[in-house]
Design a protein around this motif. Structure first.
Motif, PDB file in Angstrom:
ATOM      1  N   VAL A 153      64.844 -11.123  24.797  1.00 51.96           N
ATOM      2  CA  VAL A 153      65.033 -11.089  26.253  1.00 51.96           C
ATOM      3  C   VAL A 153      63.840 -11.703  27.003  1.00 51.96           C
ATOM      4  O   VAL A 153      64.025 -12.422  27.977  1.00 51.96           O
ATOM      5  CB  VAL A 153      65.294  -9.642  26.738  1.00 51.96           C
ATOM      6  CG1 VAL A 153      65.542  -9.610  28.238  1.00 51.96           C
ATOM      7  CG2 VAL A 153      66.484  -9.046  25.998  1.00 51.96           C
ATOM      8  N   ALA A 154      62.617 -11.433  26.528  1.00 53.05           N
ATOM      9  CA  ALA A 154      61.440 -11.956  27.250  1.00 53.05           C
ATOM     10  C   ALA A 154      60.909 -13.236  26.612  1.00 53.05           C
ATOM     11  O   ALA A 154      60.014 -13.863  27.171  1.00 53.05           O
ATOM     12  CB  ALA A 154      60.340 -10.894  27.271  1.00 53.05           C
ATOM     13  N   GLN A 155      61.444 -13.590  25.447  1.00 50.54           N
ATOM     14  CA  GLN A 155      60.993 -14.782  24.716  1.00 50.54           C
ATOM     15  C   GLN A 155      59.502 -14.718  24.411  1.00 50.54           C
ATOM     16  O   GLN A 155      58.758 -15.683  24.595  1.00 50.54           O
ATOM     17  CB  GLN A 155      61.348 -16.051  25.487  1.00 50.54           C
ATOM     18  CG  GLN A 155      62.855 -16.194  25.653  1.00 50.54           C
ATOM     19  CD  GLN A 155      63.263 -17.339  26.558  1.00 50.54           C
ATOM     20  OE1 GLN A 155      62.445 -18.113  27.032  1.00 50.54           O
ATOM     21  NE2 GLN A 155      64.549 -17.448  26.795  1.00 50.54           N
ATOM     22  N   LYS A 156      59.064 -13.537  23.992  1.00 51.04           N
ATOM     23  CA  LYS A 156      57.660 -13.371  23.604  1.00 51.04           C
ATOM     24  C   LYS A 156      57.609 -12.733  22.217  1.00 51.04           C
ATOM     25  O   LYS A 156      58.418 -11.871  21.902  1.00 51.04           O
ATOM     26  CB  LYS A 156      56.930 -12.487  24.602  1.00 51.04           C
ATOM     27  CG  LYS A 156      56.919 -13.077  26.016  1.00 51.04           C
ATOM     28  CD  LYS A 156      55.657 -12.752  26.735  1.00 51.04           C
ATOM     29  CE  LYS A 156      55.633 -13.318  28.138  1.00 51.04           C
ATOM     30  NZ  LYS A 156      55.389 -14.752  28.202  1.00 51.04           N
ATOM     31  N   GLU A 157      56.624 -13.152  21.443  1.00 54.87           N
ATOM     32  CA  GLU A 157      56.460 -12.642  20.082  1.00 54.87           C
ATOM     33  C   GLU A 157      55.306 -11.645  20.034  1.00 54.87           C
ATOM     34  O   GLU A 157      54.256 -11.891  20.641  1.00 54.87           O
ATOM     35  CB  GLU A 157      56.110 -13.788  19.115  1.00 54.87           C
ATOM     36  CG  GLU A 157      57.228 -14.737  18.811  1.00 54.87           C
ATOM     37  CD  GLU A 157      58.287 -14.153  17.884  1.00 54.87           C
ATOM     38  OE1 GLU A 157      58.048 -13.108  17.251  1.00 54.87           O
ATOM     39  OE2 GLU A 157      59.370 -14.750  17.832  1.00 54.87           O
ATOM     40  N   GLY A 158      55.479 -10.546  19.286  1.00 58.09           N
ATOM     41  CA  GLY A 158      54.351  -9.653  19.040  1.00 58.09           C
ATOM     42  C   GLY A 158      54.355  -8.423  19.927  1.00 58.09           C
ATOM     43  O   GLY A 158      53.665  -8.369  20.945  1.00 58.09           O
TER      44      GLY A 158
END
Ligand code: SF4
Length: 208
Positions: A153-158
């Motif tokens: 959903v946020a297109q962020k890893e970690g």
């Protein structure tokens, strides 16, 4: 208990590789607010239904859901004022997310999908079930539960790096990611207090 439909009976699932393989798996729809006094416009997006969720047709109802409910209670948030959904709205075999290496690697005993179709299924579910819900109203905040929700959903890893940091979603909504209740239950009871802070943190500060 809501009427339970299979994915083969659900609009929006046509063409999804998970539906082709598991047409009888239950579709778990979003849980809508059930409290006439609620004033929250708050959307929670978790990962995927487990056995219990698939059985009752509601998200976050198994052991992890009970842990989440207790977190909400301790944070002073009423569950029945929330809208709750998953990134994947049907239960993946052995609770292994389709993009998880164990789901597609030829070396895995629990392989059930190809890597390409795993990615396609997750994208399909987001486009057909998650994005329309996100677009359906001006949510005051979106809580992303766990690393899959953060990535999809946020297109962020970690999740360890991003949890607790106010985020701006591609959809324009303010969001925050929290550690998944299953992870907290199994490995990180010490992070419970931090998660309570994440759930109650104001998102008015600048978002990444
Ligand atoms: S992954 Fe999503 S779109 Fe695909 S069958 Fe399951 S619920 Fe339907």
């Amino acid at each position: 208990m809501p009427t339970i439909k299979s994915v083969s009976e659900t609009l929006g699932c046509e063409g999804c590789p998970m539906r082709e393989r598991f047409p009888d798996h239950h579709f778990v729809p979003p849980q809508k607010p059930n409290n006439p006094d609620h004033d929250l416009v708050r959307l929670v997006i978790a990962e995927a239904p487990g056995e219990r969720e698939s059985e009752v047709g509601e998200p976050l109802r198994g052991k992890a859901g009970q842990f989440f409910d207790k977190l909400l209670e301790d944070a002073g948030i009423q569950r029945d004022g929330l809208t709750i959904t998953n990134c994947l709205s049907c239960r993946p075999p052995d609770n292994i997310f389709p993009t998880d290496r164990r789901a597609w690697s030829s070396k895995s005993k629990r392989r059930y999908i190809s890597k390409e179709d795993g990615v396609k299924a997750v994208r399909h579910c987001k486009e057909k079930h998650v994005d329309p819900l996100l677009r359906s109203r001006k949510w005051n905040r979106v809580d992303l539960v766990g690393g899959h929700a953060l990535r999809i959903v946020a297109q962020k890893e970690g999740i360890k790096e991003w949890r607790g940091r106010p985020l701006k979603l591609p959809s324009g909504h303010k969001a925050i990611a929290i550690l998944h209740p299953s992870y907290l239950m199994t490995y990180k009871k010490s992070m419970r207090e931090n998660t309570l802070n994440d759930l109650t943190k104001s998102l008015e500060e600048s978002a990444d």
